[in-house]
Write an enzyme that holds these catalytic residues in place. Structure first.
Site, short mmCIF file in Angstrom:
data_model
loop_
_atom_site.label_atom_id
_atom_site.label_comp_id
_atom_site.label_asym_id
_atom_site.label_seq_id
_atom_site.Cartn_x
_atom_site.Cartn_y
_atom_site.Cartn_z
N HIS A 14 26.84 42.88 43.34
CA HIS A 14 27.66 41.96 44.15
C HIS A 14 29.02 41.85 43.48
CE1 HIS A 14 28.06 38.01 46.57
NE2 HIS A 14 29.22 38.24 46.01
N HIS A 16 33.48 41.66 44.11
CA HIS A 16 34.69 41.57 44.94
C HIS A 16 35.79 42.39 44.30
CE1 HIS A 16 33.08 38.28 47.45
NE2 HIS A 16 32.43 37.96 46.34
N LYS A 100 26.56 42.19 55.06
CA LYS A 100 26.73 40.89 54.39
C LYS A 100 26.83 39.78 55.42
CE LYS A 100 27.60 37.83 51.26
NZ LYS A 100 28.03 37.77 49.88
N HIS A 137 24.93 35.19 51.89
CA HIS A 137 25.55 34.05 51.18
C HIS A 137 24.78 32.82 51.63
CE1 HIS A 137 28.96 31.86 49.21
NE2 HIS A 137 28.36 30.90 49.88
N HIS A 175 23.77 35.61 44.63
CA HIS A 175 24.20 34.60 43.65
C HIS A 175 23.40 33.29 43.75
CE1 HIS A 175 26.48 33.61 47.21
NE2 HIS A 175 27.49 34.39 46.95
N ASP A 248 29.25 38.85 41.15
CA ASP A 248 30.13 38.06 42.02
C ASP A 248 31.49 37.88 41.36
OD1 ASP A 248 30.93 36.69 44.26
OD2 ASP A 248 29.99 34.80 43.69
C1 NCD Z 1 34.10 34.75 46.47
C2 NCD Z 1 35.50 35.30 46.73
O1 NCD Z 1 36.46 34.82 46.11
O2 NCD Z 1 35.63 36.23 47.53
N1 NCD Z 1 34.21 33.52 45.77
C3 NCD Z 1 33.26 32.95 45.00
O3 NCD Z 1 33.45 31.81 44.57
N2 NCD Z 1 32.16 33.56 44.69
C4 NCD Z 1 33.37 34.62 47.74
C5 NCD Z 1 31.89 34.42 47.56
O4 NCD Z 1 31.18 35.32 47.11
O5 NCD Z 1 31.41 33.34 47.87
ZN ZN Z 2 30.74 36.89 46.24
#
Ligand code: NCD
Ligand code: ZN
Length: 346
Positions: A14, A16, A100, A137, A175, A248
């Protein structure tokens, strides 16, 4: 004496990575240690179709440091208009590994998420048929539900009904942050896994709020009470293959975090493996680290573990990590565990 630990190369289930200059800035941090990552599709606009996922994948590959052995595994952002045929084709072509689900409004860039679950029934049924996982999520967005309860309420109100209505659907509860989620995953007979982040093994809600507000510890789902953190540490280090690493890691430029309305996300790509080795050692379970970082995730996704290895060594002096990563769109603060780290990736 130097202690050494050799692990199959870890994957991040996971992650970003964003796009453009932020992507270029943060990608080397993940590519340095990780072999593969499940890349989240919450760009603006979101990555919805197989074509968009394939184009995003090309941009990631183009931004990779020369020779980095890193493979992005793409996800599709589920909307109420998602076409089941596009999803199944993207899975068959290898353009997307998973879908997702963001409840609309749950987190960063989730406005296009799902409001009415009946509208995505066809997609979910098609996914169940081909074995394509749904990454969830798991938070309700009902303003009446306290933010600290949103994950536990999601299990009862959304996740359990959704799984019952779609037998065979493989689901990753992303998460997880509560003992309720850990218990729910453990009780499931099959087809349910969960990712656990690095930061949720370290912080509880006090870290965010005591002694001033600490924006770099704010993420979603928000860190909960200490008893939940302890449940996550137990699950992550238990050897139970349903739990695996999904950092995450979610970069936001400092200006967007240190603001009157700061963004959610902790950036842990840089020091995740040092932190995890510390946690597993503290729990007396270093022997289970490889399962969590490198074996359970591929097994859930039906992939072979990475062939190559990384070496962690424990030194007498703390590892030095940059406090911030510079990107073309401003500095991004690296997650500070609040204690020195002695395990380093060789
Ligand atoms: C994530 C993001 O910034 O894209 N933020 C987070 O707090 N984890 C989005 C997410 O996974 O909820
Ligand atoms: Zn995330």
């Amino acid at each position: 004496m130097t202690e050494t630990l050799i692990l199959r190369r870890p994957d991040d289930w996971h992650l970003h990575l964003r796009d453009g200059e932020m992507l270029a800035g943060v990608l080397p941090e993940s590519a340095r240690h990780f072999g593969r990552a499940i890349v989240m599709p919450n760009l603006v606009p979101p990555v919805v179709t197989g074509r968009q996922a394939s184009a995003y994948r090309e941009r990631i590959l183009a931004a990779l440091p020369e020779g980095a052995p890193f493979t992005p595994l793409m996800t599709l952002y589920l909307t109420e208009d998602t076409d089941p045929e596009d999803v199944t084709a993207a899975y068959a072509n290898g353009f997307a590994m998973a879908v997702k689900l963001y409840p609309a409004g749950a987190t960063t860039n989730s406005a296009s998420g799902v409001r009415d679950f009946d509208k995505v029934r066809g997609v979910l049924e098609a996914m169940a048929e081909i074995g394509m996982p749904l990454c969830v999520h798991g938070e309700v967005t009902d303003p009446k539900v306290d933010i600290f309860d949103r994950e536990a309420v999601f299990i009862d109100r959304v996740l359990e009904p959704l799984r019952r209505a779609t037998p065979g659907l493989r689901v990753v509860m992303e998460h997880v942050t509560t003992q309720e989620a850990v218990a729910y995953v453990r009780a499931a007979e099959s087809g349910l896994g969960a990712t656990i982040t690095t930061h949720h093994l370290i912080i509880n809600r006090n870290h965010i709020l005591v002694g001033g507000i600490h924006p770099h510890y704010y993420c979603l789902p928000v860190a909960k009470r200490e008893l939940h953190r302890l449940a996550l540490r137990e699950a992550a280090t238990s050897g139970d293959a349903r739990f695996f690493l999904g950092t995450d890691s979610a970069p936001h430029a400092d200006a967007a975090k240190e603001s009157g309305c700061g963004c959610a996300g902790c950036f842990t790509a840089t020091n995740t493996l040092s932190i995890l080795a510390h946690v597993f050692e503290e729990m007396g379970r270093l022997d289970r680290l490889e399962g969590f970082t490198s074996l359970h995730g591929p097994a859930f996704y039906g992939l072979a573990p990475n062939e190559d290895r990384i070496t962690l060594t424990k030194g007498a002096t703390p590892v030095a990590y940059p406090a911030k990563i510079e990107t073309g769109v401003g500095p991004v603060t690296v997650f500070d565990p609040g204690f020195p780290l002695y395990w380093r990736v060789a």
